[in-house]
Design a protein around this motif. Structure first.
Motif, PDB file in Angstrom:
ATOM      1  N   VAL A   1       0.860  -1.183   0.000  1.00  0.00           N
ATOM      2  CA  VAL A   1       0.000   0.000   0.000  1.00  0.00           C
ATOM      3  C   VAL A   1       0.896   1.233   0.000  1.00  0.00           C
ATOM      4  O   VAL A   1       1.819   1.345   0.815  1.00  0.00           O
ATOM      5  N   ILE A   2       0.619   2.137  -0.922  1.00  0.00           N
ATOM      6  CA  ILE A   2       1.428   3.345  -1.092  1.00  0.00           C
ATOM      7  C   ILE A   2       0.641   4.553  -0.605  1.00  0.00           C
ATOM      8  O   ILE A   2      -0.460   4.823  -1.089  1.00  0.00           O
ATOM      9  N   TRP A   3       1.191   5.265   0.357  1.00  0.00           N
ATOM     10  CA  TRP A   3       0.562   6.468   0.902  1.00  0.00           C
ATOM     11  C   TRP A   3       1.034   7.697   0.139  1.00  0.00           C
ATOM     12  O   TRP A   3       2.232   7.889  -0.089  1.00  0.00           O
ATOM     13  N   ILE A   4       0.066   8.556  -0.270  1.00  0.00           N
ATOM     14  CA  ILE A   4       0.361   9.812  -0.961  1.00  0.00           C
ATOM     15  C   ILE A   4      -0.141  10.956  -0.078  1.00  0.00           C
ATOM     16  O   ILE A   4      -1.349  11.070   0.167  1.00  0.00           O
ATOM     17  N   HIS A   5       0.739  11.784   0.391  1.00  0.00           N
ATOM     18  CA  HIS A   5       0.378  12.817   1.367  1.00  0.00           C
ATOM     19  C   HIS A   5      -0.415  13.950   0.723  1.00  0.00           C
ATOM     20  O   HIS A   5      -0.362  14.197  -0.485  1.00  0.00           O
ATOM     21  N   GLY A   6      -1.159  14.659   1.563  1.00  0.00           N
ATOM     22  CA  GLY A   6      -1.896  15.839   1.132  1.00  0.00           C
ATOM     23  C   GLY A   6      -1.121  17.111   1.428  1.00  0.00           C
ATOM     24  O   GLY A   6       0.084  17.093   1.655  1.00  0.00           O
ATOM     25  N   GLY A   7      -1.858  18.235   1.434  1.00  0.00           N
ATOM     26  CA  GLY A   7      -1.224  19.526   1.697  1.00  0.00           C
ATOM     27  C   GLY A   7      -1.460  20.540   0.599  1.00  0.00           C
ATOM     28  O   GLY A   7      -0.664  21.457   0.405  1.00  0.00           O
ATOM     29  N   GLY A   8      -2.567  20.379  -0.146  1.00  0.00           N
ATOM     30  CA  GLY A   8      -2.903  21.347  -1.180  1.00  0.00           C
ATOM     31  C   GLY A   8      -1.908  21.380  -2.330  1.00  0.00           C
ATOM     32  O   GLY A   8      -1.793  22.398  -3.010  1.00  0.00           O
TER      33      GLY A   8
ATOM     34  N   ALA B   1       3.011  -4.455   3.317  1.00  0.00           N
ATOM     35  CA  ALA B   1       4.133  -3.533   3.199  1.00  0.00           C
ATOM     36  C   ALA B   1       3.552  -2.155   2.898  1.00  0.00           C
ATOM     37  O   ALA B   1       2.515  -2.042   2.242  1.00  0.00           O
ATOM     38  N   VAL B   2       4.204  -1.107   3.382  1.00  0.00           N
ATOM     39  CA  VAL B   2       3.710   0.257   3.186  1.00  0.00           C
ATOM     40  C   VAL B   2       4.852   1.130   2.690  1.00  0.00           C
ATOM     41  O   VAL B   2       5.967   1.069   3.223  1.00  0.00           O
ATOM     42  N   ALA B   3       4.575   1.909   1.667  1.00  0.00           N
ATOM     43  CA  ALA B   3       5.526   2.917   1.201  1.00  0.00           C
ATOM     44  C   ALA B   3       4.871   4.287   1.339  1.00  0.00           C
ATOM     45  O   ALA B   3       3.678   4.438   1.079  1.00  0.00           O
ATOM     46  N   SER B   4       5.633   5.262   1.767  1.00  0.00           N
ATOM     47  CA  SER B   4       5.160   6.639   1.859  1.00  0.00           C
ATOM     48  C   SER B   4       6.010   7.473   0.927  1.00  0.00           C
ATOM     49  O   SER B   4       7.233   7.550   1.094  1.00  0.00           O
ATOM     50  N   ILE B   5       5.373   8.081  -0.081  1.00  0.00           N
ATOM     51  CA  ILE B   5       6.137   8.725  -1.151  1.00  0.00           C
ATOM     52  C   ILE B   5       6.029  10.244  -1.104  1.00  0.00           C
ATOM     53  O   ILE B   5       4.993  10.803  -0.744  1.00  0.00           O
ATOM     54  N   GLY B   6       7.099  10.886  -1.456  1.00  0.00           N
ATOM     55  CA  GLY B   6       7.090  12.320  -1.677  1.00  0.00           C
ATOM     56  C   GLY B   6       6.939  12.608  -3.156  1.00  0.00           C
ATOM     57  O   GLY B   6       7.093  11.722  -4.008  1.00  0.00           O
ATOM     58  N   TYR B   7       6.656  13.856  -3.473  1.00  0.00           N
ATOM     59  CA  TYR B   7       6.534  14.275  -4.873  1.00  0.00           C
ATOM     60  C   TYR B   7       6.791  15.775  -4.935  1.00  0.00           C
ATOM     61  O   TYR B   7       6.682  16.486  -3.936  1.00  0.00           O
ATOM     62  N   ARG B   8       7.137  16.239  -6.133  1.00  0.00           N
ATOM     63  CA  ARG B   8       7.375  17.675  -6.285  1.00  0.00           C
ATOM     64  C   ARG B   8       6.089  18.454  -6.036  1.00  0.00           C
ATOM     65  O   ARG B   8       5.021  18.097  -6.538  1.00  0.00           O
ATOM     66  N   LEU B   9       6.196  19.492  -5.244  1.00  0.00           N
ATOM     67  CA  LEU B   9       5.043  20.325  -4.927  1.00  0.00           C
ATOM     68  C   LEU B   9       4.809  21.348  -6.033  1.00  0.00           C
ATOM     69  O   LEU B   9       5.646  21.537  -6.915  1.00  0.00           O
ATOM     70  N   SER B  10       3.663  22.017  -5.949  1.00  0.00           N
ATOM     71  CA  SER B  10       3.348  23.019  -6.975  1.00  0.00           C
ATOM     72  C   SER B  10       4.317  24.202  -6.926  1.00  0.00           C
ATOM     73  O   SER B  10       4.472  24.921  -7.915  1.00  0.00           O
ATOM     74  N   THR B  11       4.971  24.404  -5.801  1.00  0.00           N
ATOM     75  CA  THR B  11       5.991  25.445  -5.697  1.00  0.00           C
ATOM     76  C   THR B  11       7.299  25.014  -6.360  1.00  0.00           C
ATOM     77  O   THR B  11       8.178  25.838  -6.596  1.00  0.00           O
TER      78      THR B  11
END
Length: 300
Positions: free
Chosen positions: A78-85, A105-115
């Motif tokens: 299961v892959i978690w995708i964080h919020g935050g607008g 198994a759990v993965a927590s992923i980051g991604y490029r923000l709109s900034t």
């Protein structure tokens, strides 16, 4: 002090006993320490892999954590995708970690923000992370054919986009393109869908940064960011969609549109309205609801 053969023998025996006891203590201590380290390296509190880059020489936000159960193998992932607008938040906090104790198994992923970059950088990163994670399945021991995603708010929007674009490669860019980014299950907590619903509102700055300009002047980009734009019959994962009926940040209409579109195309949709909840949809039975959904769709 007495001397002689008897005394020497007693002294030697005593020294041997002390040496044996010391050795035993060292062994036992080593076992205990090793066991503690092994336990600390697995489970929901400490990642088995921390801040791993899923894009070589990529952006600092293109990183992820992996959490693994202490025993077994071939777990669903299961892959978690964080919020935050789309403009804040990170992968360090993952409420999905409790699933490790349920055999996932759990993965927590980051991604490029709109900034950092406008859309579609965010969904491109999510798909890059999924492809990378599937390629790393032999390393970590989970099953790359049983993968789900879960996100809340902006993360819910991206999770839904992952789910509805699984049949094509529109947002698949970069490495590991031989690995597909489709998933078998999606949990969307109060995610936006049709950004044009906001019209002219206080969210203009947030949406403008995401789209790369005012949403009123960028209809094509708004449509491209809408998960409903990619729904195809018979090519959809199972969805669990949860929304608060008093949400004043992402109105429940967003989820209603997605639910109706998925059902109209034969999708397997579970829709739960969190009564009296605003943008935080957590309820006492939320862990049980999410666990049951993922077990039904990933542990078959």
């Amino acid at each position: 002090m007495p001397t002689g053969p008897g005394r020497n023998c007693d002294s030697v025996d005593l020294l041997r006993s002390l040496h044996a006891l010391t050795t035993l203590c060292m062994v036992l201590t080593g076992v205990i320490v090793s066991s503690s380290i092994a336990k600390a390296q697995t489970g929901p509190e400490t990642p088995a892999a921390r801040n791993v880059a899923y894009v070589e020489n990529g952006h600092q936000r293109q990183r992820l954590h992996v959490y693994l159960p202490a025993t077994g193998k071939n777990w669903p992932l299961v892959i978690w995708i964080h919020g935050g607008g789309w403009e804040s938040g990170n992968h360090d906090y993952s409420p999905a970690r409790f699933l490790v104790n349920e055999g996932f198994a759990v993965a927590s992923i980051g991604y490029r923000l709109s900034t950092d970059a406008p859309f579609p950088a965010q969904i491109q990163d999510c798909k890059s992370a999924i492809r990378w994670l599937k390629m790393q399945a032999p390393r970590f021991g989970y099953n790359p054919e049983r993968v789900g995603v879960w996100g809340q708010s902006a993360g819910g929007h991206l999770a839904s986009l992952v789910g509805t674009t699984g049949a094509d490669s529109i947002f698949d860019v970069g490495a590991h393109l031989e690995s597909k980014s489709h998933v078998q299950a999606v949990v969307d907590f109060c995610g936006p869908t049709d950004l044009s619903l906001y019209g002219q509102s206080k969210t203009d700055d947030t949406l403008g940064r995401l789209i790369g300009g005012p949403i009123q002047n960028n209809a094509a980009k708004v449509k491209a960011a809408n998960p409903l734009s990619y729904i195809r019959k018979d090519q959809l994962p199972a969805f669990l969609i949860v929304h608060g009926d008093r949400d004043n940040i992402v109105p429940i209409k967003h989820s209603e549109l997605l639910v109706n579109a998925l059902k109209a195309n034969g999708g397997d949709v579970t829709y739960h309205i969190a009564k009296g909840k605003q943008h935080d949809v957590r309820e006492n039975d939320t862990p049980q609801r999410v666990t049951a959904f993922f077990k039904a769709n990933l542990q078959k």
